[in-house]
Design an enzyme around this catalytic site. Structure first.
Site, PDB file in Angstrom:
ATOM      1  N   ASP A 267       0.884  -1.170   0.000  1.00  0.00           N
ATOM      2  CA  ASP A 267       0.000   0.000   0.000  1.00  0.00           C
ATOM      3  C   ASP A 267       0.919   1.217   0.000  1.00  0.00           C
ATOM      4  O   ASP A 267       1.689   1.413   0.949  1.00  0.00           O
ATOM      5  CB  ASP A 267      -0.877  -0.046   1.262  1.00  0.00           C
ATOM      6  CG  ASP A 267      -1.828   1.137   1.327  1.00  0.00           C
ATOM      7  OD1 ASP A 267      -1.509   2.194   0.733  1.00  0.00           O
ATOM      8  OD2 ASP A 267      -2.876   1.025   1.977  1.00  0.00           O
ATOM      9  N   TYR A 359      -9.358  15.359  -5.574  1.00  0.00           N
ATOM     10  CA  TYR A 359      -8.641  14.699  -6.678  1.00  0.00           C
ATOM     11  C   TYR A 359      -7.854  15.721  -7.505  1.00  0.00           C
ATOM     12  O   TYR A 359      -6.668  15.535  -7.807  1.00  0.00           O
ATOM     13  CB  TYR A 359      -9.677  13.984  -7.542  1.00  0.00           C
ATOM     14  CG  TYR A 359      -9.117  13.165  -8.686  1.00  0.00           C
ATOM     15  CD1 TYR A 359      -8.533  11.913  -8.448  1.00  0.00           C
ATOM     16  CD2 TYR A 359      -9.218  13.604 -10.000  1.00  0.00           C
ATOM     17  CE1 TYR A 359      -8.051  11.138  -9.497  1.00  0.00           C
ATOM     18  CE2 TYR A 359      -8.746  12.837 -11.050  1.00  0.00           C
ATOM     19  CZ  TYR A 359      -8.156  11.599 -10.794  1.00  0.00           C
ATOM     20  OH  TYR A 359      -7.692  10.839 -11.843  1.00  0.00           O
TER      21      TYR A 359
END
Ligand code: NAD
Length: 453
Positions: A267, A359
């Site tokens: 991750d 984003y």
């Protein structure tokens, strides 16, 4: 995800109706296949007086075994079309002399083949002391962007390559990419080439495998664009370390096995991730030639409705993780001269997007990394660049509401979404040891999307 409208508009039955209604017919884009020639037909070349780029460009065309044509009337009688039109505008030093663009392109633009290429070579404005010359070179970008909009309906593209003094001999990888079907979904771009010493210019033994002997790491490689990037870098000869979250399960090992690479379950937001990644690379390979930051997530909500978790998760995956990994890779000295860092940004990071404040912030930050590290990488004889995809057909975009998705697909000069391979081919060009002059660029892979253009 299949584009049903594109299939329908190109079908013999419904296609006529679509045309009669005046709706866009998304052209079929030709894409690269191994062994395919760089240019799909003769390349008509020309130059404005005083240009310095035509000779080196013609050398590239000859090395790529393209047919070079200088007569604009060649093939006119039998209706043959040109595969590409290539014009050296570097000698244009005043607004009056911009007319040379009109004179070269006007008689032949309608003879450009479908999926053809219009490429203009220009000077870098920062090299020009004369304000009139700098003005004229700025103007050239307006021309190539407009041409891109005109030829897009036939699946053709147009770009400007701004070549610094001292980068004349470093154009080959870029011209090969832009001329070929590898750049199918890249249009209306300005690519800036920096000066490089002659020692930095690498000519691969085999242009089909320029990454032979190189090691690349790709994050988010279990599926979508990341899987296509890993596959394409492996096709071009690299050993690829495919990285994805532990939860990606068999998909990651299957993707890595398919290309003879290595899977690393990681991750990227984990505090120990940069260390684990560089340890893995150091132990197994002792070097890293290309680091591709592709892992990314969306958690869309308008700002007032966005939770803290939604903000934090997107910034952590899309931006902060890249900073940590870059720092670790550069600190350990795993990436020497010829190294490549390539980040996946987004058109949202350039234009902003409603419901994507998190984003778009992260993806604009990615461009910030490129700006900040480009001089550092240059010092090392290495490069950093970003790609900014528009609408690409993946599971990420398949999750969009139908109407939004349909609009997003059509609002570009090619009236269709791109494929993961389009982003992957662009990254392969940037990752190539033959691309040392391409540094600090953000290349949109968006079919010349209207947003933020
Ligand atoms: P995707 O969701 O299909 O794939 C993303 C991959 O990243 C997944 O395999 C996921 O498991 C992995 N990933 C997510 N978080 C991770 C983490 N913390 N650590 C490691 N891996 C992680 O997305 P995609 O459409 O293939 O997008 C790839 C990249 O392209 C993203 O950065 C995305 O923002 C960018 N992008 C996509 C589009 C598009 O239209 N699809 C447009 C612009 C930009």
């Amino acid at each position: 995800m299949s584009d049903r409208y594109q299939a329908l508009a190109n079908s013999p039955l419904a296609g006529g109706v679509v045309k009669r209604l005046g709706l866009p017919v998304p052209p079929r884009l030709e894409r690269h296949e191994p062994g395919k020639p760089v240019a799909s037909g003769a390349v008509l070349v020309g130059s404005a007086r005083g240009g310095r780029l035509l000779d080196p460009a013609v050398e590239v065309l000859r090395s790529a075994r393209a047919t070079v044509e200088t007569d604009p009337d060649a093939g006119r009688e039998d209706g043959t079309r040109f595969g590409a039109l290539l014009f050296d505008a570097s000698g244009i030093d005043s607004s009056e002399r911009l007319r040379a663009l009109y004179e070269f392109f006007h008689p032949v633009i309608r003879r450009l083949a479908p999926s053809g290429r219009a490429i203009v070579l220009g000077a870098r404005r920062d090299d020009l002391a004369d304000p009139r010359a700098a003005t004229a070179q700025r103007a050239v970008g307006g021309f190539t962007r407009s041409i891109a909009k005109e030829v897009g309906a036939r699946g053709s593209t147009s770009q400007l390559v701004a070549v610094a003094a001292g980068a004349e001999r470093a154009m080959e990888s870029t011209l090969r990419f832009l001329l070929s079907t590898r750049s199918a979904y890249v249009s209306g771009q300005v690519i800036r080439l920096e000066a490089t010493g002659p020692e930095a210019i690498v000519v691969p033994d085999d242009w089909e495998r320029p990454l032979a002997g190189r090691v690349a790491a790709v994050t988010g490689a279990a599926r979508g664009i990341g899987a296509a990037i890993a596959e394409t870098l492996a096709r071009d000869g690299a050993h690829v370390i495919s990285i994805d979250v532990p939860g990606s399960g068999d998909a990651l090992s299957e993707a890595a096995n398919r290309i003879g690479g290595t899977a690393l379950r990681l991750d990227v937001t984990d505090p120990g991730a940069p260390e684990r990644l560089v340890d893995h690379v150091a132990e197994r390979h002792g070097k890293l030639d290309a680091m591709v930051h592709n892992a990314g997530i969306t958690r869309d909500k308008t700002l007032g409705r966005m939770s803290e978790e939604q903000w934090d998760a997107v910034l952590a995956v899309n931006l902060t993780s890249q900073e940590g990994i870059n720092a670790a890779v550069l600190e350990r000295d795993l990436m020497g001269a010829g190294g490549r860092i390539i980040s996946v940004s987004s058109v949202s990071g350039i234009a902003g997007n409603r419901g994507q404040a998190n984003y778009a912030t992260s993806k604009a930050g990615v461009i910030g990394i490129v700006d900040a590290l480009a001089p550092v990488m240059r010092e090392r004889g290495a490069t950093i660049n970003a790609v900014a995809p528009g609408f690409i057909e993946t599971q990420m975009t398949a999750a969009m509401p139908l109407a939004t998705r349909e609009v997003a697909r059509r609002i570009n000069s090619l009236s269709q979404g791109g494929q993961p391979i389009d982003v992957a081919e662009t990254i392969a060009w940037l990752a190539s040891p033959a691309s040392p002059a391409v540094n600090g660029n953000v290349v949109r892979v968006c079919g010349q999307q209207l947003i933020g253009a």
